[in-house]
Design a protein around this motif. Structure first.
Motif, PDB file in Angstrom:
ATOM      1  N   ASN A  32      27.887  10.873  47.828  1.00  0.00           N
ATOM      2  CA  ASN A  32      28.571   9.790  48.758  1.00  0.00           C
ATOM      3  C   ASN A  32      28.772  10.126  50.047  1.00  0.00           C
ATOM      4  OD1 ASN A  32      28.578   8.252  46.090  1.00  0.00           O
ATOM      5  ND2 ASN A  32      30.744   9.143  45.644  1.00  0.00           N
ATOM      6  N   LEU A  33      29.111  11.436  50.455  1.00  0.00           N
ATOM      7  CA  LEU A  33      29.304  12.027  51.574  1.00  0.00           C
ATOM      8  C   LEU A  33      28.042  12.246  52.492  1.00  0.00           C
ATOM      9  CD1 LEU A  33      32.364  14.158  50.740  1.00  0.00           C
ATOM     10  CD2 LEU A  33      32.532  12.100  51.977  1.00  0.00           C
ATOM     11  N   GLY A  34      26.812  12.072  51.664  1.00  0.00           N
ATOM     12  CA  GLY A  34      25.729  12.170  52.593  1.00  0.00           C
ATOM     13  C   GLY A  34      25.274  13.823  52.727  1.00  0.00           C
ATOM     14  N   LEU A  35      25.968  14.832  51.787  1.00  0.00           N
ATOM     15  CA  LEU A  35      25.744  16.100  51.923  1.00  0.00           C
ATOM     16  C   LEU A  35      24.664  16.780  51.026  1.00  0.00           C
ATOM     17  CD1 LEU A  35      29.675  17.275  51.924  1.00  0.00           C
ATOM     18  CD2 LEU A  35      27.870  17.098  53.917  1.00  0.00           C
ATOM     19  N   PRO A  36      23.893  17.659  50.964  1.00  0.00           N
ATOM     20  CA  PRO A  36      22.771  18.175  49.991  1.00  0.00           C
ATOM     21  C   PRO A  36      23.444  18.701  48.996  1.00  0.00           C
ATOM     22  CG  PRO A  36      23.235  19.690  51.941  1.00  0.00           C
ATOM     23  CD  PRO A  36      24.053  18.740  52.229  1.00  0.00           C
ATOM     24  N   LYS A  37      22.625  18.521  47.847  1.00  0.00           N
ATOM     25  CA  LYS A  37      22.906  19.108  46.505  1.00  0.00           C
ATOM     26  C   LYS A  37      22.900  20.264  46.279  1.00  0.00           C
ATOM     27  CE  LYS A  37      21.899  17.896  41.550  1.00  0.00           C
ATOM     28  NZ  LYS A  37      21.352  17.040  40.708  1.00  0.00           N
ATOM     29  N   TYR A  38      23.569  21.103  45.714  1.00  0.00           N
ATOM     30  CA  TYR A  38      23.455  22.648  45.515  1.00  0.00           C
ATOM     31  C   TYR A  38      22.549  22.973  44.487  1.00  0.00           C
ATOM     32  CZ  TYR A  38      28.116  23.412  47.914  1.00  0.00           C
ATOM     33  OH  TYR A  38      29.090  23.271  48.830  1.00  0.00           O
ATOM     34  N   THR A  39      21.843  24.045  44.663  1.00  0.00           N
ATOM     35  CA  THR A  39      20.884  24.593  43.706  1.00  0.00           C
ATOM     36  C   THR A  39      21.586  25.249  42.723  1.00  0.00           C
ATOM     37  OG1 THR A  39      20.646  26.725  45.038  1.00  0.00           O
ATOM     38  CG2 THR A  39      18.944  24.930  45.545  1.00  0.00           C
ATOM     39  N   SER A  40      20.985  25.662  41.476  1.00  0.00           N
ATOM     40  CA  SER A  40      21.525  26.402  40.379  1.00  0.00           C
ATOM     41  C   SER A  40      22.031  27.846  40.858  1.00  0.00           C
ATOM     42  CB  SER A  40      20.516  26.570  39.370  1.00  0.00           C
ATOM     43  OG  SER A  40      20.074  25.417  39.011  1.00  0.00           O
ATOM     44  N   ALA A  41      21.395  28.434  41.771  1.00  0.00           N
ATOM     45  CA  ALA A  41      21.898  29.746  42.211  1.00  0.00           C
ATOM     46  C   ALA A  41      23.258  29.587  42.985  1.00  0.00           C
ATOM     47  CB  ALA A  41      20.837  30.372  42.987  1.00  0.00           C
ATOM     48  N   GLU A  42      23.271  28.440  43.699  1.00  0.00           N
ATOM     49  CA  GLU A  42      24.401  28.288  44.629  1.00  0.00           C
ATOM     50  C   GLU A  42      25.574  27.673  43.930  1.00  0.00           C
ATOM     51  OE1 GLU A  42      22.368  26.779  48.937  1.00  0.00           O
ATOM     52  OE2 GLU A  42      22.920  25.069  47.281  1.00  0.00           O
ATOM     53  N   ILE A  43      25.590  27.036  42.881  1.00  0.00           N
ATOM     54  CA  ILE A  43      26.444  26.687  41.899  1.00  0.00           C
ATOM     55  C   ILE A  43      27.140  27.630  41.157  1.00  0.00           C
ATOM     56  CG2 ILE A  43      26.886  25.329  39.837  1.00  0.00           C
ATOM     57  CD1 ILE A  43      24.893  23.209  40.655  1.00  0.00           C
ATOM     58  N   SER A  44      26.304  28.663  40.772  1.00  0.00           N
ATOM     59  CA  SER A  44      26.833  29.771  40.061  1.00  0.00           C
ATOM     60  C   SER A  44      27.888  30.773  41.010  1.00  0.00           C
ATOM     61  CB  SER A  44      25.845  30.833  39.563  1.00  0.00           C
ATOM     62  OG  SER A  44      25.082  30.105  38.586  1.00  0.00           O
ATOM     63  N   SER A  45      27.322  30.620  42.185  1.00  0.00           N
ATOM     64  CA  SER A  45      28.077  31.509  43.238  1.00  0.00           C
ATOM     65  C   SER A  45      29.408  30.758  43.682  1.00  0.00           C
ATOM     66  CB  SER A  45      27.342  31.998  44.616  1.00  0.00           C
ATOM     67  OG  SER A  45      28.126  32.324  45.464  1.00  0.00           O
ATOM     68  N   ILE A  46      29.311  29.453  43.968  1.00  0.00           N
ATOM     69  CA  ILE A  46      30.542  28.775  44.216  1.00  0.00           C
ATOM     70  C   ILE A  46      31.384  28.628  42.996  1.00  0.00           C
ATOM     71  CG2 ILE A  46      31.071  26.217  44.783  1.00  0.00           C
ATOM     72  CD1 ILE A  46      28.544  26.016  46.168  1.00  0.00           C
ATOM     73  N   VAL A  47      30.969  28.448  41.795  1.00  0.00           N
ATOM     74  CA  VAL A  47      31.849  28.291  40.689  1.00  0.00           C
ATOM     75  C   VAL A  47      32.762  29.727  40.500  1.00  0.00           C
ATOM     76  CG1 VAL A  47      31.923  28.330  38.109  1.00  0.00           C
ATOM     77  CG2 VAL A  47      30.640  26.817  39.369  1.00  0.00           C
ATOM     78  N   ARG A  48      32.140  30.734  40.580  1.00  0.00           N
ATOM     79  CA  ARG A  48      32.663  32.233  40.731  1.00  0.00           C
ATOM     80  C   ARG A  48      34.017  32.117  41.913  1.00  0.00           C
ATOM     81  NH1 ARG A  48      28.804  35.052  41.980  1.00  0.00           N
ATOM     82  NH2 ARG A  48      27.769  34.711  39.722  1.00  0.00           N
ATOM     83  N   GLU A  49      33.599  31.666  42.923  1.00  0.00           N
ATOM     84  CA  GLU A  49      34.609  31.587  43.921  1.00  0.00           C
ATOM     85  C   GLU A  49      35.721  30.791  43.563  1.00  0.00           C
ATOM     86  OE1 GLU A  49      32.612  30.921  47.728  1.00  0.00           O
ATOM     87  OE2 GLU A  49      31.326  32.510  47.843  1.00  0.00           O
ATOM     88  N   LEU A  50      35.381  29.680  43.229  1.00  0.00           N
ATOM     89  CA  LEU A  50      36.476  28.627  43.040  1.00  0.00           C
ATOM     90  C   LEU A  50      37.601  29.124  41.802  1.00  0.00           C
ATOM     91  CD1 LEU A  50      34.494  25.301  43.075  1.00  0.00           C
ATOM     92  CD2 LEU A  50      36.151  26.021  44.826  1.00  0.00           C
ATOM     93  N   VAL A  51      36.788  30.001  40.870  1.00  0.00           N
ATOM     94  CA  VAL A  51      37.613  30.226  39.747  1.00  0.00           C
ATOM     95  C   VAL A  51      38.612  31.488  40.222  1.00  0.00           C
ATOM     96  CG1 VAL A  51      37.629  31.428  37.616  1.00  0.00           C
ATOM     97  CG2 VAL A  51      36.266  29.465  37.794  1.00  0.00           C
ATOM     98  N   GLN A  52      38.098  32.089  41.043  1.00  0.00           N
ATOM     99  CA  GLN A  52      38.572  33.357  41.563  1.00  0.00           C
ATOM    100  C   GLN A  52      39.838  33.100  42.504  1.00  0.00           C
ATOM    101  OE1 GLN A  52      35.845  36.167  42.899  1.00  0.00           O
ATOM    102  NE2 GLN A  52      35.147  36.953  41.014  1.00  0.00           N
ATOM    103  N   GLY A  53      39.408  32.130  43.393  1.00  0.00           N
ATOM    104  CA  GLY A  53      40.604  31.597  44.380  1.00  0.00           C
ATOM    105  C   GLY A  53      41.819  30.841  43.702  1.00  0.00           C
ATOM    106  N   GLY A  54      41.433  30.213  42.584  1.00  0.00           N
ATOM    107  CA  GLY A  54      42.775  29.475  41.871  1.00  0.00           C
ATOM    108  C   GLY A  54      43.127  28.272  42.389  1.00  0.00           C
ATOM    109  N   LYS A  55      42.263  27.688  43.457  1.00  0.00           N
ATOM    110  CA  LYS A  55      42.494  26.267  43.978  1.00  0.00           C
ATOM    111  C   LYS A  55      41.692  25.342  43.389  1.00  0.00           C
ATOM    112  CE  LYS A  55      44.390  23.867  47.139  1.00  0.00           C
ATOM    113  NZ  LYS A  55      45.871  23.532  47.290  1.00  0.00           N
ATOM    114  N   LEU A  56      42.237  24.621  42.263  1.00  0.00           N
ATOM    115  CA  LEU A  56      41.433  23.646  41.537  1.00  0.00           C
ATOM    116  C   LEU A  56      41.604  22.457  42.201  1.00  0.00           C
ATOM    117  CD1 LEU A  56      43.376  24.797  38.171  1.00  0.00           C
ATOM    118  CD2 LEU A  56      41.299  25.677  38.940  1.00  0.00           C
ATOM    119  N   GLN A  57      40.203  21.824  42.086  1.00  0.00           N
ATOM    120  CA  GLN A  57      39.978  20.643  42.677  1.00  0.00           C
ATOM    121  C   GLN A  57      38.925  19.816  41.941  1.00  0.00           C
ATOM    122  OE1 GLN A  57      39.284  21.015  46.877  1.00  0.00           O
ATOM    123  NE2 GLN A  57      38.071  19.157  47.049  1.00  0.00           N
ATOM    124  N   PHE A  58      39.427  18.970  41.062  1.00  0.00           N
ATOM    125  CA  PHE A  58      38.662  18.208  39.935  1.00  0.00           C
ATOM    126  C   PHE A  58      38.849  16.766  40.525  1.00  0.00           C
ATOM    127  CE2 PHE A  58      40.407  21.754  36.960  1.00  0.00           C
ATOM    128  CZ  PHE A  58      39.515  22.331  36.947  1.00  0.00           C
TER     129      PHE A  58
END
Length: 701
Positions: free
Chosen positions: A612-638
């Motif tokens: 919706n914002l016109g940003l590129p879609k993440y690849t599977s490798a990028e998703i794994s890295s981003i999820v790890r950072e989000l969970v460790q950071g503790g800032k939940l954005q659902f």
């Protein structure tokens, strides 16, 4: 009456003036109670009064049942409506007072009294009898409304309705016409529509012309006065017609820390002013916006102390609450000119501290005029003074007159007021009328002079008009309240009783007495400012308030609202939080890979939001890295649904003003809701809720 009519002898009671209510004997009440049995009497009680000789009738209410047996106390207005002459009533009153038996050939006038239930009135047309009814008082409609409400119970077609202005004693009379729904109605506890119709077209034209002429004359003489002006305000009374309209002034601004000094100076115009002196003009001051000051209505006046100046202290209780001071200058004779100045001073000017100079040590006193002169001119003055001058014989007077002319007849001393001296017959008459003529107020209280009566009228008189702070009508203030708390609060007798009515509080819905509304609302304000900051969901995309939600979430230790935490909930025991962490990772994987499919989603950690914002879609490798950072950071954005997205945008829009903290805005938007296509209405409602319930940033200590 329900059990038959009663024959009573009428007697006019002055206290019932300008009212249709009568005083009946107690025996009448007892007959009514006996007939009604256990059924309550109707309220209000209405009666039909008929002249036994002519069958002319009218209707009335009842004030009380305290008249002697066989007597009915009525007003002069009812006596006129029944066709009872003053001679008949006087003879009847004389016979009653003397206890003499009635003459068989000339029986006393009698009135037949019978209870008569009347329907509630819906409309009435009143025809004024006076040409100047439009100019009697600018607020005469409110005066009529208050008089009908406080003094009248019924109206009868064709009766003459009279009301009196408590301040000016002017009277207005109307003919009752076109009553609905019947020819006689009850006007208590009903919405009565009142129309006014002139007696004729010519009568209407004369009334309008008289009103306009009066307003034009008053406006021509109405001036705003300025404190410490370079030039005093001047005016002149040149003929008898000019005496009817005073000069009016308004003082709108002054230093509240200093006293006000008003000085009035008057002088003759030419040789025609034979019957004038320096006390012929008077200044009157009031604070009432609805009644201009006059000789009958004022708070301060030069006539009270027979001086030409008035000093009002800055601590005076009346002036401390006044917004505008209204002034009027009048004269008792013509032709006369005057000048009025208003000054403010600290009272330490040199001229105020000047002391009268003492005579020289060697000065001699003239035995004729009692003035001191130096020795070198004493003999010359004495010879001239004894031959040409004469001293007023009154010991309190030091006036000197020419011997050949003698003491004029207009020179007068008041025996009761030794300090009062005047040189005009008009001033003498004014002094006697104002200071030594007993008078009675319309409320029935008697006074030794009109000065005390005037102060009574402007302060404590029960008939003084005021605007009730509860019903907002201009009504008589009535007697002082009995409660000390009401006296301290400044309530009049009417306000003390009117304030006992209740109204619903717009904020809490409780029924509150009108007199307690202010304190009740102040309590709400204290509670509003002391309210704790609302707790908002830790999800930055969600603006739900979590406090007060009755849904129980057993393992919600991440600060999410029940809606955001619902997909993460599990009943399994998880003391370390490892299972919750795995569920968060799984939700992020789904959110970043497949998206939430919401059309309004703007979550950069969601495939749908990025699209919706016109940003590129993440690849599977990028998703794994981003999820790890989000969970460790503790800032939940659902992701949230579209309705929550609309609410968040409205919160962001209102938060730009920085007047209220964001949690309060979230609560306001949650209370009013946001409907698609009605965002503007929702914003207005949310801002209104914040004004009433929110705590401003500036109010937080």
């Amino acid at each position: 009456m329900a059990s038959g009519p009663t024959l009573l002898i009428p007697r006019v009671q002055p206290s019932l003036a300008y009212s249709d209510r009568v005083i009946l004997p107690q025996s009448v009440l007892e007959r009514l109670l006996d007939y009604s049995g256990k059924d309550p009497l109707p309220s209000p009680l209405t009666f039909r009064l008929a002249n036994s000789a002519t069958n002319v009738y009218t209707h009335c209410g009842v004030r009380e049942f305290s008249a002697p047996d066989g007597i009915i106390y009525i007003s002069q207005q009812i006596a006129i409506s029944l066709g009872l002459s003053a001679k008949q009533l006087t003879e009847a009153a004389t016979a009653l007072d003397s206890g003499q038996p009635w003459d068989v050939d000339s029986p006393p006038p009698s009135v037949t009294v019978s209870r008569h239930d009347l329907p509630k009135g819906t409309s009435v047309s009143l025809r004024p009898l006076d040409n100047d009814y439009l100019s009697v008082d600018d607020d005469w409609k409110a005066l009529l409304e208050s008089s009908l409400q406080s003094s009248y119970t019924t109206l009868t077609d064709g009766q003459v309705l009279s009301i009196s202005h408590p301040a000016t004693h002017s009277t207005m009379s109307f003919i009752v016409d076109k009553l609905q729904p019947e020819r006689a109605v009850c006007i208590v506890e009903t919405d009565l529509s009142v129309d006014f119709e002139a007696m004729s077209e010519d009568h209407a034209r004369r009334s309008v012309a008289k009103r306009d002429a009066k307003r034009e004359s008053e406006n021509m003489r109405s001036v705003e006065i300025i404190v410490d002006a370079a030039e005093p305000v001047k005016g002149a009374f040149v003929d008898v017609e000019a005496l009817r309209v005073p000069f009016f002034f308004e003082l709108k601004s002054w230093d509240r820390e200093l006293p006000l000094i008003f000085k009035l100076e008057s002088s003759k115009i030419g040789e025609e002013s034979a019957d004038l002196d320096d006390r012929s003009a008077d200044l009157y001051i009031s604070i009432d916006d609805n009644s201009r000051p006059s000789s009958r209505y004022y708070l301060w006046s030069t006539i009270t102390d027979e001086e030409n100046s008035i000093t009002i202290s800055s601590s005076n209780s009346f002036i401390s609450s006044a917004q505008v001071l209204h002034l009027a200058v009048t004269s008792c004779a013509v032709p006369l000119q005057f000048s009025l100045t208003v000054t403010q001073t600290l009272g330490n000017e040199d001229e105020d501290n000047e002391m009268p100079s003492a005579p020289a040590i060697d000065a001699k006193e003239c035995s004729n005029c009692h003035q001191f002169f130096p020795p070198r001119t004493f003999q010359l003055h004495t010879a001239f003074c004894e031959r040409n001058n004469i001293l007023c014989p009154n010991p309190s007077c030091s006036r000197i007159f020419r011997r050949q002319e003698g003491i004029p007849e207009t020179h007068w001393h008041c025996d009761s007021c030794p300090a009062f001296i005047c040189d005009a017959a008009s001033t003498k008459e004014k002094h006697i009328s104002g200071h030594h003529t007993p008078c009675t107020c319309i409320c029935g209280e008697s006074f030794g002079n009109s000065l005390n009566l005037t102060y009574h009228r402007t302060t404590t008189c029960p008939q003084k008009l005021h605007i009730c702070r509860f019903c907002h009508l201009r009504l008589p203030q009535e007697d002082a309240p009995d409660s000390q708390s009401d006296l301290l609060a400044g309530y009049t007798g009417h306000e003390s009783r009117c304030g006992t009515r209740t109204t619903e509080c717009p904020r809490c819905g409780r029924n509150v007495r009108l007199r307690d509304v202010d304190s009740h609302m102040r309590l709400h304000e204290i509670q509003r400012v002391a309210a704790p900051m609302p707790a908002v969901c830790s999800n930055p995309l969600c603006v739900r308030v979590t406090e007060g939600d009755h849904v129980t979430v057993t393992s919600n230790n991440v600060g999410l609202c029940p809606s955001c935490y619902g997909p993460l909930y599990s009943p399994m025991h998880d003391p370390t939080g490892a299972r919750l962490k795995s569920r968060i990772e799984r939700r992020y994987f789904i959110q970043l890979s497949t998206g939430c499919k919401k059309s309004l989603c703007e979550n950069i950690h969601c495939a749908s939001g990025r699209a919706n914002l016109g940003l590129p879609k993440y690849t599977s490798a990028e998703i794994s890295s981003i999820v790890r950072e989000l969970v460790q950071g503790g800032k939940l954005q659902f992701c949230v649904d579209d309705s929550m997205t609309r609410r968040r945008k409205l919160v962001d829009w209102i938060a730009e003003d920085k007047e209220f903290a964001r949690p309060w805005i979230c609560k306001a938007v949650g209370e009013v809701g946001v409907t698609e296509g009605e965002e503007r209405e929702s914003e207005i409602a949310a801002r209104a809720w914040l004004v009433t319930n929110g705590v401003r940033v500036s109010e937080v200590q």
